[in-house]
Motif scaffolding. Sequence first.
Motif, PDB file in Angstrom:
ATOM      1  N   ILE A 319       0.824  -1.213   0.000  1.00  0.00           N
ATOM      2  CA  ILE A 319       0.000   0.000   0.000  1.00  0.00           C
ATOM      3  C   ILE A 319       0.860   1.266   0.000  1.00  0.00           C
ATOM      4  O   ILE A 319       0.593   2.214  -0.733  1.00  0.00           O
ATOM      5  N   GLY A 320       1.913   1.263   0.812  1.00  0.00           N
ATOM      6  CA  GLY A 320       2.770   2.446   0.889  1.00  0.00           C
ATOM      7  C   GLY A 320       3.393   2.780  -0.456  1.00  0.00           C
ATOM      8  O   GLY A 320       3.516   3.959  -0.826  1.00  0.00           O
ATOM      9  N   GLN A 385      -8.528   6.706  -0.093  1.00  0.00           N
ATOM     10  CA  GLN A 385      -8.996   5.371   0.297  1.00  0.00           C
ATOM     11  C   GLN A 385      -7.862   4.556   0.917  1.00  0.00           C
ATOM     12  O   GLN A 385      -8.021   3.967   1.973  1.00  0.00           O
ATOM     13  N   LEU A 386      -6.722   4.529   0.217  1.00  0.00           N
ATOM     14  CA  LEU A 386      -5.598   3.710   0.687  1.00  0.00           C
ATOM     15  C   LEU A 386      -5.102   4.176   2.048  1.00  0.00           C
ATOM     16  O   LEU A 386      -4.677   3.374   2.888  1.00  0.00           O
ATOM     17  N   LEU A 388      -6.755   5.174   4.457  1.00  0.00           N
ATOM     18  CA  LEU A 388      -7.614   4.711   5.556  1.00  0.00           C
ATOM     19  C   LEU A 388      -7.051   3.451   6.193  1.00  0.00           C
ATOM     20  O   LEU A 388      -7.376   3.114   7.321  1.00  0.00           O
ATOM     21  N   VAL A 389      -6.224   2.727   5.438  1.00  0.00           N
ATOM     22  CA  VAL A 389      -5.702   1.459   5.955  1.00  0.00           C
ATOM     23  C   VAL A 389      -4.173   1.424   6.002  1.00  0.00           C
ATOM     24  O   VAL A 389      -3.592   0.440   6.443  1.00  0.00           O
ATOM     25  N   HIS A 390      -3.534   2.498   5.563  1.00  0.00           N
ATOM     26  CA  HIS A 390      -2.064   2.513   5.546  1.00  0.00           C
ATOM     27  C   HIS A 390      -1.520   2.636   6.968  1.00  0.00           C
ATOM     28  O   HIS A 390      -2.086   3.346   7.791  1.00  0.00           O
ATOM     29  N   ARG A 391      -0.428   1.912   7.263  1.00  0.00           N
ATOM     30  CA  ARG A 391       0.144   1.953   8.617  1.00  0.00           C
ATOM     31  C   ARG A 391       1.368   2.858   8.702  1.00  0.00           C
ATOM     32  O   ARG A 391       2.088   2.830   9.685  1.00  0.00           O
ATOM     33  N   GLY A 392       1.679   3.576   7.645  1.00  0.00           N
ATOM     34  CA  GLY A 392       2.873   4.423   7.662  1.00  0.00           C
ATOM     35  C   GLY A 392       4.085   3.640   7.217  1.00  0.00           C
ATOM     36  O   GLY A 392       4.037   2.423   7.053  1.00  0.00           O
TER      37      GLY A 392
ATOM     38  N   HIS B  36     -11.506  -1.027  -4.037  1.00  0.00           N
ATOM     39  CA  HIS B  36     -12.215  -0.054  -3.204  1.00  0.00           C
ATOM     40  C   HIS B  36     -13.058  -0.777  -2.144  1.00  0.00           C
ATOM     41  O   HIS B  36     -12.990  -0.471  -0.956  1.00  0.00           O
ATOM     42  N   VAL B  39     -11.107  -2.477   0.730  1.00  0.00           N
ATOM     43  CA  VAL B  39     -10.698  -1.582   1.819  1.00  0.00           C
ATOM     44  C   VAL B  39     -11.818  -1.490   2.857  1.00  0.00           C
ATOM     45  O   VAL B  39     -11.585  -1.573   4.070  1.00  0.00           O
ATOM     46  N   MET B  42     -12.009  -4.653   4.846  1.00  0.00           N
ATOM     47  CA  MET B  42     -10.946  -4.703   5.838  1.00  0.00           C
ATOM     48  C   MET B  42     -11.280  -3.845   7.064  1.00  0.00           C
ATOM     49  O   MET B  42     -11.117  -4.280   8.210  1.00  0.00           O
ATOM     50  N   LEU B  43     -11.765  -2.628   6.804  1.00  0.00           N
ATOM     51  CA  LEU B  43     -12.116  -1.739   7.917  1.00  0.00           C
ATOM     52  C   LEU B  43     -13.222  -2.366   8.769  1.00  0.00           C
ATOM     53  O   LEU B  43     -13.171  -2.331  10.007  1.00  0.00           O
ATOM     54  N   GLU B  46     -11.865  -5.195  10.913  1.00  0.00           N
ATOM     55  CA  GLU B  46     -11.117  -4.680  12.064  1.00  0.00           C
ATOM     56  C   GLU B  46     -12.079  -4.270  13.171  1.00  0.00           C
ATOM     57  O   GLU B  46     -11.823  -4.490  14.354  1.00  0.00           O
ATOM     58  N   GLU B  52      -6.309  -4.951  14.459  1.00  0.00           N
ATOM     59  CA  GLU B  52      -5.709  -4.082  13.446  1.00  0.00           C
ATOM     60  C   GLU B  52      -4.752  -4.937  12.636  1.00  0.00           C
ATOM     61  O   GLU B  52      -3.784  -5.470  13.191  1.00  0.00           O
ATOM     62  N   PHE B  53      -5.048  -5.104  11.345  1.00  0.00           N
ATOM     63  CA  PHE B  53      -4.182  -5.924  10.499  1.00  0.00           C
ATOM     64  C   PHE B  53      -2.783  -5.312  10.442  1.00  0.00           C
ATOM     65  O   PHE B  53      -2.635  -4.087  10.344  1.00  0.00           O
ATOM     66  N   GLU B  55       0.824  -4.334   8.851  1.00  0.00           N
ATOM     67  CA  GLU B  55       1.227  -3.816   7.536  1.00  0.00           C
ATOM     68  C   GLU B  55       1.491  -4.958   6.552  1.00  0.00           C
ATOM     69  O   GLU B  55       1.053  -4.935   5.409  1.00  0.00           O
ATOM     70  N   LEU B  58      -1.497  -6.354   4.703  1.00  0.00           N
ATOM     71  CA  LEU B  58      -2.309  -5.483   3.860  1.00  0.00           C
ATOM     72  C   LEU B  58      -1.974  -5.721   2.402  1.00  0.00           C
ATOM     73  O   LEU B  58      -1.281  -4.940   1.770  1.00  0.00           O
TER      74      LEU B  58
END
Lengths: 393, 79
Positions: A319-320, A385-386, A388-392, B36, B39, B42-43, B46, B52-53, B55, B58
């Motif tokens: 995702i990153g 959108q991405l 919303l789920v990205h962890r950094g 889309h 996502v 996934m939310l 959670e 929380e999945f 990284e 993902l």
Amino acid sequence: MTATTTAPPLESGSVDVVRLMTDIAEKVSGPAADEVDRLGRFPSETIDALRADGLLWALVPREFGGLGATLSEVSEGLVALGRQCASSAMVVAMHHIQVACLVRHGTNDLLRSYLAEAVEHQYLLASATTEVGTGGDVRSSVCAVDVEGGTFRLEKQAPVISYGNFADGILVTARRSEDSPENDQVIVLCRPPDLELEQVGEWNALGFRGTCSPGFVLRASGDADAVLDQPYGDISTQTMLPIAHILWGSLWLGIATAALDRARRFVQAEARKRPGTTPAAALRLADVSALHQQFSDLVRGSVRRYEEIEGDGERLSAIGFAIGMNSLKVSASTLVVDVVRQCMVICGLSAYRLDGPYSLGRHLRDSMGAALMVNNDRIMGNNAQLLLVHRGE
Amino acid sequence: MDQEIRQVLAEHGRLAVDVSSLDENTDLFAAGMTSHASVNVMLALEDAFDIEFAESMLKKSTFESIASIRAGVLEMTDA
């Protein structure tokens, strides 16, 4: 400043792709650029010259007959081309995106033997991803591939196929089958004589006029192995999208570099008239040079980022990385307009004129297209959108 | 757990087929789930499982079937 300064060291005996592309840009593309723009004609001299040097398929590994060029070499070559003729550079960039997809994902026997044939004949490849009825979303298709008895059949209403009339083959997206949902897509290599294009309308646009990009009704058939094995979604994420954004960013950097060249020459000409007095526009030149440096480092950093994980499908799908490659496109397409606009202020009416050595009309018109080809709002929407789920990082 | 996963898919997966007809190994993307929609799935997962999945999870393969989602959720709840 030369476009070759950041080229990676070459292995002995390898072809200097950057130097060859830069030579063609300066000797062939540049002199024809104004006419290509004015007439909206295809830049055939550039393509012929690249073809003659085997540069159209430079990205193909040597084991398949190519030059084994790296993405950074092609990127640098496109900066040089974009500096001279943005239309030529856009055609070449789009072609190389297709080549990269075939090299990485065209792994079955038919597509591998096509690769060898394409290198030999230096075919020019186009792309048909957009479609009437999908609202500009390239990740969904209306048309479907119909496979029967080992033969595929396909018809697509394409609102735009750049240089469709000049291409030797087209990579076309479609639903996997008549029963597939709109996002279950594949990509198909369509080629003559089993490829028929019926042109719809003309291409008379503000910029990138030489890309000759009208709409077409595309009808094709052929061996079912011309359908790439992997889903289009994976090919897009790992290869087509990042490489497109990197190569587009490269040629946009070329446009910005050409504008900066003109602004710098303008300020230096002013300075020569009154030695001892720094021209008022020099401060603005310092400002826009800093902006150009951001742009240059962004593009070259993104190439490195891709090359570091090239070949690692998992990391290319992270995702990153997707967020980064999307941001690259949005930033680069914004920076090119900003740099050209500021250079226009520096050169004043000399830039506003359509003739003369400081004219920036073509550059401004071409640069405005960058934010529109795959609209920045759509790309930012994807990133929203991405994130919303990205962890950094 | 499978029931809750199916519930999430029914509400957020925007599949082209009825969720109850899916085998646990059916490819959800081939069944019409867009990136889309994935996502949102996934939310919602959670939220449903209070996880929380990580990284590393993902990616498309985590969400490609009911079985892979279950494996992912179990990995996070065991962690």
